[in-house]
Design a protein around this motif. Structure first.
Motif, PDB file in Angstrom:
ATOM      1  N   THR A 406      52.442  53.693 -55.186  1.00  0.00           N
ATOM      2  CA  THR A 406      51.833  52.365 -55.223  1.00  0.00           C
ATOM      3  C   THR A 406      52.771  51.267 -54.742  1.00  0.00           C
ATOM      4  N   ASN A 407      53.960  51.195 -55.260  1.00  0.00           N
ATOM      5  CA  ASN A 407      54.965  50.216 -54.822  1.00  0.00           C
ATOM      6  C   ASN A 407      56.205  50.381 -55.688  1.00  0.00           C
ATOM      7  N   ASN A 408      57.255  49.643 -55.355  1.00  0.00           N
ATOM      8  CA  ASN A 408      58.469  49.682 -56.159  1.00  0.00           C
ATOM      9  C   ASN A 408      59.300  48.441 -55.852  1.00  0.00           C
ATOM     10  N   SER A 409      59.099  47.394 -56.624  1.00  0.00           N
ATOM     11  CA  SER A 409      59.791  46.132 -56.378  1.00  0.00           C
ATOM     12  C   SER A 409      61.298  46.258 -56.601  1.00  0.00           C
ATOM     13  N   LYS A 410      61.741  47.275 -57.332  1.00  0.00           N
ATOM     14  CA  LYS A 410      63.176  47.470 -57.530  1.00  0.00           C
ATOM     15  C   LYS A 410      63.901  47.694 -56.213  1.00  0.00           C
ATOM     16  N   HIS A 411      63.178  48.244 -55.242  1.00  0.00           N
ATOM     17  CA  HIS A 411      63.789  48.567 -53.955  1.00  0.00           C
ATOM     18  C   HIS A 411      63.144  47.782 -52.816  1.00  0.00           C
ATOM     19  N   GLY A 412      62.462  46.685 -53.145  1.00  0.00           N
ATOM     20  CA  GLY A 412      61.861  45.852 -52.119  1.00  0.00           C
ATOM     21  C   GLY A 412      60.619  46.430 -51.484  1.00  0.00           C
ATOM     22  N   ASN A 413      60.050  47.466 -52.099  1.00  0.00           N
ATOM     23  CA  ASN A 413      58.821  48.060 -51.573  1.00  0.00           C
ATOM     24  C   ASN A 413      57.635  47.440 -52.311  1.00  0.00           C
ATOM     25  N   PHE A 414      57.053  46.381 -51.743  1.00  0.00           N
ATOM     26  CA  PHE A 414      55.981  45.662 -52.405  1.00  0.00           C
ATOM     27  C   PHE A 414      54.598  46.141 -51.967  1.00  0.00           C
ATOM     28  N   PHE A 415      54.521  46.958 -50.928  1.00  0.00           N
ATOM     29  CA  PHE A 415      53.224  47.309 -50.355  1.00  0.00           C
ATOM     30  C   PHE A 415      52.829  48.764 -50.590  1.00  0.00           C
ATOM     31  N   GLY A 416      53.777  49.642 -50.876  1.00  0.00           N
ATOM     32  CA  GLY A 416      53.467  51.029 -51.154  1.00  0.00           C
ATOM     33  C   GLY A 416      53.175  51.855 -49.915  1.00  0.00           C
ATOM     34  N   GLN A 417      52.917  53.149 -50.135  1.00  0.00           N
ATOM     35  CA  GLN A 417      52.639  54.069 -49.046  1.00  0.00           C
ATOM     36  C   GLN A 417      51.954  55.322 -49.582  1.00  0.00           C
ATOM     37  N   ILE A 418      51.443  56.114 -48.660  1.00  0.00           N
ATOM     38  CA  ILE A 418      50.865  57.418 -48.994  1.00  0.00           C
ATOM     39  C   ILE A 418      51.667  58.464 -48.244  1.00  0.00           C
ATOM     40  N   VAL A 419      52.138  59.485 -48.965  1.00  0.00           N
ATOM     41  CA  VAL A 419      52.824  60.592 -48.323  1.00  0.00           C
ATOM     42  C   VAL A 419      51.992  61.856 -48.518  1.00  0.00           C
ATOM     43  N   LYS A 420      52.280  62.845 -47.716  1.00  0.00           N
ATOM     44  CA  LYS A 420      51.609  64.134 -47.898  1.00  0.00           C
ATOM     45  C   LYS A 420      52.624  65.247 -47.683  1.00  0.00           C
ATOM     46  N   PHE A 421      52.347  66.412 -48.292  1.00  0.00           N
ATOM     47  CA  PHE A 421      53.223  67.549 -48.085  1.00  0.00           C
ATOM     48  C   PHE A 421      52.415  68.836 -48.015  1.00  0.00           C
ATOM     49  N   SER A 445      48.870  47.064 -41.756  1.00  0.00           N
ATOM     50  CA  SER A 445      47.829  48.061 -42.036  1.00  0.00           C
ATOM     51  C   SER A 445      46.653  47.479 -42.804  1.00  0.00           C
ATOM     52  N   GLY A 446      46.835  46.290 -43.390  1.00  0.00           N
ATOM     53  CA  GLY A 446      45.731  45.625 -44.071  1.00  0.00           C
ATOM     54  C   GLY A 446      45.539  45.988 -45.519  1.00  0.00           C
ATOM     55  N   PHE A 447      46.340  46.917 -46.045  1.00  0.00           N
ATOM     56  CA  PHE A 447      46.209  47.276 -47.456  1.00  0.00           C
ATOM     57  C   PHE A 447      47.576  47.228 -48.126  1.00  0.00           C
ATOM     58  N   ALA A 448      47.557  47.158 -49.435  1.00  0.00           N
ATOM     59  CA  ALA A 448      48.787  47.203 -50.220  1.00  0.00           C
ATOM     60  C   ALA A 448      48.512  47.895 -51.537  1.00  0.00           C
ATOM     61  N   SER A 449      49.503  48.577 -52.052  1.00  0.00           N
ATOM     62  CA  SER A 449      49.470  49.218 -53.363  1.00  0.00           C
ATOM     63  C   SER A 449      48.366  50.259 -53.498  1.00  0.00           C
TER      64      SER A 449
END
Length: 566
Positions: A406-421, A445-449
């Motif tokens: 979703t996000n991680n403000s501790k590391h400046g990641n305010f918008f988040g991402q989706i990963v896959k494996f 990308s138009g979306f966040a979190s």
């Protein structure tokens, strides 16, 4: 944090700053082997589609869409559920609606929704009649007439009765869905008797308990192939102070609880073998050897991704035996630095035996201790801390596992991402995997979190967002209210987000689930108007009863989809 752990955490966040291509992430001979195996042949497709629920579609016989089946809508801050032209939303099962013979009401703050066709146990896949299970994550005291500073015993009991799970029979008649009477309609709440199973049962880690009261913090969840709900307990610690004097014990919460919606007399079970942490959901599937696998995330900053593998094997002809499958198994934590699953087993992993706290004392003395604090266990053995792992789902065509960070403000990641494996050898029980970034949030990308995920029968991904306090958050400028997006998973538009729905003011849209024919999308509307100052200054009136302006969490049934064609 050791030097090795710092290095891995740094690597993780550095890699997420740049969107990886499939070629770079799946490199060398391993990539070639993975490419040859595509698409994955799944012998039990229903176990991995629609959040674990059934589907009338064979995912290997459909073609994913390169573009959405609707005209994408724009950003809005309207106090409504906004949809594209041709689609409509019906309010269903709002908070406070009486739905049982005994006068119980639908709970507060709907989250995960499970769709169990009414004929499921007879091998059916009805898309017009079902038992819905609705999670109720927490309460907003202001809306239920409470005082957060001076809770009375009566208020505490009312709050305990408003969380948990509702089991609700619904039927589609004409164009409308409605709740219908059924002896299976019921509430499982913070006062319900629930049995502990697995290694922590009766241990000192749970104060010796074998039976406990209630399930709380019910966020997302999952469905099993044998037709039960797995409801996930997330933010459970804060209730100890809020419900002081009620007997609430946080060590009895934070687990995965299994509920049989079809059998009211079956005692719900907390599956301690699956670990205790801030559970968001469980993505359930059946491996080639018959063992049941569940993927889970710990929803907090710098927490980990987990995998549970059952000891026993799934038997499609023996539901009674399957009801015990989750009592025993192995719990693993993901190390994204080397793409491995690390076993959280006290007897087999010396790092757990040697782990010590800041005071120099051992952290764990048994497997029960390891499971009761799975987060500390995960970090002790080298699990990779990631950016709030919320929902995890399995692609019904490829078998790849998608994770919403979703996000991680501790590391400046305010918008988040989706990963896959992808698991090594396309085997969900494997101990090695290869991963890549699927989509990154932000203005581009138009979306966040990204939060909850669900796949449709074509193998397209649908995602809802979790941006809190949008009234002051700068994300509002490009995002508007929380929204739902359609995301192709294959072709030239893979990872591109198309806005399908926008929720009311302050609300999250949660728990998306499809009817098996793909013609109805059920979506929960959680905490509309949550940021209101008072009942005199409400920011939302969504779902309010006639004669009232107090907003209500509710479920909506969205129609207008053409259904799926092979």
């Amino acid at each position: 944090m050791t030097t090795d752990r710092k290095t891995e955490a740094s690597l993780w966040h550095r890699l997420l700053e740049t969107r990886l291509t499939r070629r770079s992430a799946l490199g060398g001979a391993a990539a070639a082997a993975a490419a040859v195996s595509l698409p994955l042949t799944i012998s039990s497709a229903e176990a991995v589609s629609n959040n674990g629920g059934p589907s009338t579609v064979d995912p290997q016989k459909v073609t994913p869409r390169a573009t959405p089946p609707f005209r994408a809508i724009g950003v809005t801050t309207a106090d409504a559920v906004t949809l594209p032209a041709g689609y409509r939303a019906q309010v269903l099962a709002p908070w406070g609606e009486v739905f049982t013979e005994g006068g119980r009401e639908i709970g507060f703050n709907h989250d995960y929704v499970g769709f169990f066709p009414i004929d499921l146990l007879q091998g059916g896949t009805s898309s017009t009649e079902a038992l819905l299970t609705i999670n109720h994550e927490y309460v907003n005291p202001m809306f239920v007439g409470g005082d957060t500073k001076n809770r009375t015993p009566a208020q505490i009991r009312a709050e305990m009765e408003a969380v948990g799970v509702s089991v609700v029979r619904v039927k589609k008649e004409g164009r409308e869905w409605r709740i219908v009477p059924d002896a299976r309609n019921r509430r499982i709440d913070a006062l319900t008797e629930i049995e502990l199973t697995g290694p922590a049962r009766g241990s000192a880690a749970v104060r010796g308990a074998t039976m406990v009261k209630g399930t709380v913090g019910n966020c997302s969840g999952g469905q099993t192939p044998w037709g039960t709900l797995l409801t996930c307990e997330e933010n459970v610690d804060g209730y100890a102070k809020a419900w002081e004097g009620s007997g609430y014990d946080p060590m009895h919460q934070g687990w995965v609880t299994e509920i049989d919606p079809f059998t009211p007399g079956w005692t719900p079970k907390k599956r301690t073998a699956m670990g205790r942490f801030r559970h968001e959901n469980v993505a359930v599937t059946v491996a080639r050897d018959g063992r049941v696998v569940g993927y889970m995330g710990d929803d907090m900053q710098d927490a980990c991704v987990y995998k549970f593998v059952s000891r026993g094997k799934y038997d499609p002809a023996n539901r009674a035996a399957n009801l015990n499958l989750l009592a025993e198994g192995d719990l693993y934590v993901a190390n994204f630095g080397n793409g491995s699953w690390v076993l959280l087993d006290y007897d087999k992993n010396k790092k757990l035996q040697d782990a010590k706290g800041a005071d120099g004392k051992p952290l764990f003395a048994s497997q029960a201790d390891v499971l009761a604090d799975a987060r500390a266990s995960a970090l002790a053995v080298g699990g990779t801390p990631v950016d709030r792992p919320e929902d995890i789902e399995i692609h019904p065509r490829t078998g790849e596992v998608y994770v919403a960070l979703t996000n991680n403000s501790k590391h400046g990641n305010f918008f988040g991402q989706i990963v896959k494996f992808r698991e090594n050898g396309d085997d969900w029980t494997a101990t090695k995997f290869l991963w890549e970034v699927f989509a990154v949030g932000g203005p581009q990308s138009g979306f966040a979190s990204p939060d909850n995920l669900v796949f449709d029968p074509y193998g397209n991904l649908w995602m809802v967002t979790d941006n809190s306090d949008l009234s002051t958050n700068p994300i509002k400028a490009f995002h508007g209210n929380n929204a739902m997006f359609f995301m192709p998973t294959e072709g030239p538009n893979a990872g591109k987000a198309y806005r399908f729905a926008v929720g009311p003011v302050d609300a999250e849209m949660t728990g998306p689930v499809w009817s098996p024919d793909g013609k109805t999308l059920f979506l929960a509307i959680q905490h509309p108007g949550e940021d209101s100052e008072s009942l005199d200054k409400l920011r939302s009136n969504f779902g309010a009863r006639a004669g009232s302006n107090v907003p209500r969490p509710t479920l909506v049934a969205i129609e207008g989809f053409p259904g799926w064609r092979a």
